[in-house]
Design a protein around this motif. Structure first.
Motif, PDB file in Angstrom:
ATOM      1  N   ALA A 245     153.741  24.680  30.515  1.00  0.00           N
ATOM      2  CA  ALA A 245     154.854  24.335  30.448  1.00  0.00           C
ATOM      3  C   ALA A 245     155.899  24.353  29.472  1.00  0.00           C
ATOM      4  O   ALA A 245     156.783  24.215  29.405  1.00  0.00           O
ATOM      5  CB  ALA A 245     155.173  22.978  31.153  1.00  0.00           C
ATOM      6  N   SER A 246     155.057  23.889  27.938  1.00  0.00           N
ATOM      7  CA  SER A 246     155.894  23.892  27.166  1.00  0.00           C
ATOM      8  C   SER A 246     156.895  25.727  26.531  1.00  0.00           C
ATOM      9  O   SER A 246     157.324  25.989  25.599  1.00  0.00           O
ATOM     10  CB  SER A 246     154.953  23.446  25.840  1.00  0.00           C
ATOM     11  N   GLY A 247     156.153  26.799  26.824  1.00  0.00           N
ATOM     12  CA  GLY A 247     156.382  27.610  27.154  1.00  0.00           C
ATOM     13  C   GLY A 247     155.442  28.241  25.855  1.00  0.00           C
ATOM     14  O   GLY A 247     154.994  29.607  25.366  1.00  0.00           O
ATOM     15  N   ILE A 248     154.081  27.964  25.486  1.00  0.00           N
ATOM     16  CA  ILE A 248     153.183  29.148  24.853  1.00  0.00           C
ATOM     17  C   ILE A 248     152.413  28.937  26.014  1.00  0.00           C
ATOM     18  O   ILE A 248     152.277  28.462  26.830  1.00  0.00           O
ATOM     19  CB  ILE A 248     152.635  27.894  23.531  1.00  0.00           C
ATOM     20  N   HIS A 249     151.885  30.080  25.746  1.00  0.00           N
ATOM     21  CA  HIS A 249     151.054  30.502  26.714  1.00  0.00           C
ATOM     22  C   HIS A 249     149.822  29.758  26.645  1.00  0.00           C
ATOM     23  O   HIS A 249     149.107  29.129  26.024  1.00  0.00           O
ATOM     24  CB  HIS A 249     150.123  31.821  26.315  1.00  0.00           C
ATOM     25  N   ALA A 250     149.202  29.512  27.762  1.00  0.00           N
ATOM     26  CA  ALA A 250     148.032  28.208  28.609  1.00  0.00           C
ATOM     27  C   ALA A 250     146.975  28.746  27.891  1.00  0.00           C
ATOM     28  O   ALA A 250     146.066  27.953  27.901  1.00  0.00           O
ATOM     29  CB  ALA A 250     148.027  27.946  29.758  1.00  0.00           C
ATOM     30  N   THR A 251     147.274  29.976  27.604  1.00  0.00           N
ATOM     31  CA  THR A 251     145.635  30.268  26.624  1.00  0.00           C
ATOM     32  C   THR A 251     144.918  29.349  25.658  1.00  0.00           C
ATOM     33  O   THR A 251     143.652  29.446  25.711  1.00  0.00           O
ATOM     34  CB  THR A 251     145.254  31.575  26.600  1.00  0.00           C
ATOM     35  N   VAL A 252     145.764  29.449  24.735  1.00  0.00           N
ATOM     36  CA  VAL A 252     145.727  29.000  23.200  1.00  0.00           C
ATOM     37  C   VAL A 252     145.538  27.402  23.265  1.00  0.00           C
ATOM     38  O   VAL A 252     144.878  27.178  22.640  1.00  0.00           O
ATOM     39  CB  VAL A 252     147.801  28.721  23.089  1.00  0.00           C
ATOM     40  N   ALA A 253     145.877  26.835  24.356  1.00  0.00           N
ATOM     41  CA  ALA A 253     145.395  25.116  24.203  1.00  0.00           C
ATOM     42  C   ALA A 253     143.349  25.518  24.886  1.00  0.00           C
ATOM     43  O   ALA A 253     142.932  24.577  24.014  1.00  0.00           O
ATOM     44  CB  ALA A 253     145.627  24.831  25.833  1.00  0.00           C
ATOM     45  N   GLY A 254     142.945  26.315  25.753  1.00  0.00           N
ATOM     46  CA  GLY A 254     141.715  26.304  25.265  1.00  0.00           C
ATOM     47  C   GLY A 254     141.657  27.032  23.843  1.00  0.00           C
ATOM     48  O   GLY A 254     140.131  26.566  23.757  1.00  0.00           O
ATOM     49  N   VAL A 255     141.811  27.774  24.031  1.00  0.00           N
ATOM     50  CA  VAL A 255     141.017  27.604  21.976  1.00  0.00           C
ATOM     51  C   VAL A 255     141.514  26.435  21.212  1.00  0.00           C
ATOM     52  O   VAL A 255     140.177  26.122  20.388  1.00  0.00           O
ATOM     53  CB  VAL A 255     142.577  28.958  21.291  1.00  0.00           C
ATOM     54  N   LEU A 256     142.268  25.500  21.554  1.00  0.00           N
ATOM     55  CA  LEU A 256     142.044  24.163  21.064  1.00  0.00           C
ATOM     56  C   LEU A 256     141.838  22.881  21.185  1.00  0.00           C
ATOM     57  O   LEU A 256     141.054  22.536  20.126  1.00  0.00           O
ATOM     58  CB  LEU A 256     143.609  23.149  21.234  1.00  0.00           C
ATOM     59  N   LEU A 257     141.009  23.664  22.622  1.00  0.00           N
ATOM     60  CA  LEU A 257     140.119  22.589  23.208  1.00  0.00           C
ATOM     61  C   LEU A 257     138.955  22.892  22.379  1.00  0.00           C
ATOM     62  O   LEU A 257     137.755  21.966  22.102  1.00  0.00           O
ATOM     63  CB  LEU A 257     140.673  22.131  24.545  1.00  0.00           C
ATOM     64  N   GLY A 258     138.274  24.327  22.232  1.00  0.00           N
ATOM     65  CA  GLY A 258     137.192  25.082  21.410  1.00  0.00           C
ATOM     66  C   GLY A 258     137.650  24.503  20.385  1.00  0.00           C
ATOM     67  O   GLY A 258     136.184  23.717  19.806  1.00  0.00           O
ATOM     68  N   PHE A 259     138.288  23.915  19.648  1.00  0.00           N
ATOM     69  CA  PHE A 259     137.827  23.470  18.190  1.00  0.00           C
ATOM     70  C   PHE A 259     137.694  22.142  18.038  1.00  0.00           C
ATOM     71  O   PHE A 259     137.344  22.177  16.648  1.00  0.00           O
ATOM     72  CB  PHE A 259     139.418  24.031  17.120  1.00  0.00           C
ATOM     73  N   THR A 260     138.305  21.392  18.916  1.00  0.00           N
ATOM     74  CA  THR A 260     137.712  20.007  18.995  1.00  0.00           C
ATOM     75  C   THR A 260     136.714  19.018  18.738  1.00  0.00           C
ATOM     76  O   THR A 260     136.058  18.742  18.457  1.00  0.00           O
ATOM     77  CB  THR A 260     139.149  19.158  19.542  1.00  0.00           C
ATOM     78  N   VAL A 261     135.722  20.897  19.429  1.00  0.00           N
ATOM     79  CA  VAL A 261     134.438  20.369  19.554  1.00  0.00           C
ATOM     80  C   VAL A 261     133.290  19.795  18.472  1.00  0.00           C
ATOM     81  O   VAL A 261     133.324  21.053  17.925  1.00  0.00           O
ATOM     82  CB  VAL A 261     133.592  21.249  21.084  1.00  0.00           C
ATOM     83  N   PRO A 262     132.397  19.412  18.294  1.00  0.00           N
ATOM     84  CA  PRO A 262     132.045  18.903  16.604  1.00  0.00           C
ATOM     85  C   PRO A 262     130.807  19.441  17.105  1.00  0.00           C
ATOM     86  O   PRO A 262     129.987  20.274  18.159  1.00  0.00           O
ATOM     87  CB  PRO A 262     131.052  17.808  16.874  1.00  0.00           C
ATOM     88  N   VAL A 263     130.279  20.808  16.182  1.00  0.00           N
ATOM     89  CA  VAL A 263     129.495  21.623  15.929  1.00  0.00           C
ATOM     90  C   VAL A 263     128.168  21.572  15.619  1.00  0.00           C
ATOM     91  O   VAL A 263     126.780  21.579  15.673  1.00  0.00           O
ATOM     92  CB  VAL A 263     129.566  22.915  14.709  1.00  0.00           C
ATOM     93  N   ALA A 264     128.291  20.293  14.432  1.00  0.00           N
ATOM     94  CA  ALA A 264     126.486  19.599  13.603  1.00  0.00           C
ATOM     95  C   ALA A 264     125.667  19.103  15.399  1.00  0.00           C
ATOM     96  O   ALA A 264     127.266  18.169  15.632  1.00  0.00           O
ATOM     97  CB  ALA A 264     127.087  19.417  12.473  1.00  0.00           C
ATOM     98  N   ALA A 265     124.748  18.636  15.109  1.00  0.00           N
ATOM     99  CA  ALA A 265     124.705  17.182  16.227  1.00  0.00           C
ATOM    100  C   ALA A 265     124.106  16.603  15.404  1.00  0.00           C
ATOM    101  O   ALA A 265     123.517  16.439  14.304  1.00  0.00           O
ATOM    102  CB  ALA A 265     122.537  18.053  16.524  1.00  0.00           C
ATOM    103  N   SER A 266     124.512  15.340  15.788  1.00  0.00           N
ATOM    104  CA  SER A 266     124.809  13.904  15.668  1.00  0.00           C
ATOM    105  C   SER A 266     122.865  13.544  15.198  1.00  0.00           C
ATOM    106  O   SER A 266     121.755  14.129  16.085  1.00  0.00           O
ATOM    107  CB  SER A 266     125.141  12.709  16.497  1.00  0.00           C
ATOM    108  N   ARG A 267     123.081  12.144  14.538  1.00  0.00           N
ATOM    109  CA  ARG A 267     121.313  11.600  14.241  1.00  0.00           C
ATOM    110  C   ARG A 267     120.738  11.190  15.366  1.00  0.00           C
ATOM    111  O   ARG A 267     119.384  11.721  16.162  1.00  0.00           O
ATOM    112  CB  ARG A 267     122.255  10.504  13.188  1.00  0.00           C
TER     113      ARG A 267
END
Length: 455
Positions: A245-267
């Motif tokens: 709805a903001s005018g940015i193409h919605a696929t950008v949201a997919g990348v932003l969500l992916g960037f938030t996910v941690p890579v390294a395993a927790s203890r």
């Protein structure tokens, strides 16, 4: 007394190798990804063929009627056609996977090490810049509308490219496959930046700021390793809807969500029974890799083929219509950029890096192999179709001509790549046999053990 000489701070003269093998766990991970993408590529080709056949059949009106059928809730700006739901909604999953892969590559993959990152990153930049320049030169006198398609030929479609490799049955060495995947990953990063900055309109800053709230909550939950779908899915959907709805193409949201996910395993994850770390392995499976493993088949096997089905269908109008479409300077620019621009950009950038640094090709590979891979990078489809729709508008004359050019240019690049790579297939078979040899029977091929010992 003479002063003691200081140790030299010059860089070591030893050359580093490009297109070298990764570690064995990374080799297994990439092999699993490529198997999924190869199956997805076959489905992508099938969906594209079905769309073209239906769009040029006596029942063509039914196809376009289905594509343009609107569904959704208008007050939330979500009354979209099925075609737009596929490009704005389903492709968000595709870019979510791209975000996960990008973050993993930069945090724990090849892109975290400059010596391994410099070649694919430089090649990707060259593979974006040269096609854009070639396209712009060809359509320069056609007006601003035609120039909006400058980014169409810049992306590599990894699924389509792997489907080509499967069809010609080439045994591409693991180093080249890794390079192709990394090149496509960096391509996706550049493409999402292009979409966000050059193909967004009517920006609503308030809604964009509002999208940060569910995005932050999603990030907080995944950082706490919360994986309950009934918590994460509504937040992801809210982020997607507000970005749309903001005018940015919605696929950008997919990348932003992916960037938030941690890579390294927790203890706790490192000590879960059955994890590689708890079994004495050197690799740890974090949330990003687990989510990628879970959702990549859905992206490659459903989201991308459905998008292709709704986007690739174009009425050709017979041989005369096809000739007319390919005569459009927009189509000529796209085809030239995909076939020549990608090859020159990727190969040229790779060659310049190796000749201006202490780099050299890995043993067993030749520049003709790089040339074949550079031609294969000209297979652009999914993101190219998306940018064509964003640049020209779905159903416009330029958009239809762009679709024909994307298909024609990608197939031409695929055929040329197949000729070059097939000629080297006997040599590739020998390298493949070497990578499978395990004389000491420890479960790890000897060539990977030697690579690790060599540093």
């Amino acid at each position: 007394m003479p002063k003691p000489s200081r140790p030299s701070r010059k860089f070591p003269s030893r050359k580093f190798r490009v297109f070298s093998r990764s570690t064995y766990p990374e080799y297994l991970r990439i092999a699993a990804i490529l198997r999924t993408e190869t199956v997805g590529g076959a489905l992508l080709l099938a969906a594209t063929a079905a769309a073209l056949i239906w769009a040029n059949s006596p029942a063509a009106d039914a196809y376009f009627g289905l594509r343009d059928l609107k569904l959704g809730y208008e007050p939330w700006h979500l009354q979209l056609s099925l075609g737009h739901w596929a490009s704005d909604g389903l492709l968000a999953l595709f870019f979510f996977i791209a975000g996960l892969e990008l973050k993993r590559e930069f945090v724990s993959g090849d892109l975290r090490r400059p010596s391994r990152a410099v070649v694919p990153v430089t090649a990707a930049v060259g593979g974006v810049a040269v096609p854009a320049i070639i396209y712009s030169v060809i359509v320069w006198n056609q007006g601003a509308e035609a120039l909006r398609g400058w980014a169409i030929p810049t992306a590599t479609d990894i699924a389509f490219a792997l489907a080509v490799l499967a069809v010609i049955n080439t045994h591409l060495p693991s180093a080249l496959r890794t390079f192709l995947l990394t090149l496509a990953v960096v391509d996706d990063l550049i493409a999402i930046g292009i979409i966000a900055f050059f193909y967004s309109s009517g920006l609503q800053p308030g809604l964009l700021l509002a999208a940060l709230v569910p995005l932050a909550l999603f990030a907080w939950l995944v950082q706490k390793r919360v994986t309950h779908w009934y918590l994460l899915l509504p937040l992801a959907a809210a982020t997607w809807g507000l970005v749309h709805a903001s005018g940015i193409h919605a696929t950008v949201a997919g990348v932003l969500l992916g960037f938030t996910v941690p890579v390294a395993a927790s203890r706790r994850e490192r000590h879960q029974p059955g994890s590689m770390a708890s079994d004495g392995g050197s690799e740890e499976t974090g949330m990003a890799e687990r989510l990628e493993h879970r959702f990549r088949p859905l992206s490659a096997g459903f989201a991308v083929p459905v998008f292709a089905f709704f986007s690739a269908g174009v009425a050709l109008g017979g041989a005369s219509g096809l000739t007319s479409a390919l005569a459009d300077p927009v189509a000529v620019g796209i085809m030239a950029a995909l076939v020549a621009g990608k090859a020159v950009g990727v190969f040229g950038a790779t060659f310049l890096v190796t000749k201006t640094t202490r780099a050299q090709l890995d043993a067993g590979l030749r520049w003709v192999d790089v040339a074949g891979l550079s031609l294969l990078a000209g297979v652009g489809f999914t993101v190219s179709l998306l940018i064509a729709e964003l640049g020209f508008g779905s159903g416009s004359a330029h958009d239809d001509h762009a679709k024909v050019a994307i298909l024609t240019g990608s197939l031409t690049a695929a055929v040329l790549a197949a000729v070059v790579l097939k000629a080297r297939n006997r040599h590739f078979r020998r390298l493949e046999a070497e990578e499978a040899r395990d004389d000491d029977g420890d479960g790890v091929p000897d060539v990977f053990e030697r690579s690790e010992q060599d540093g």
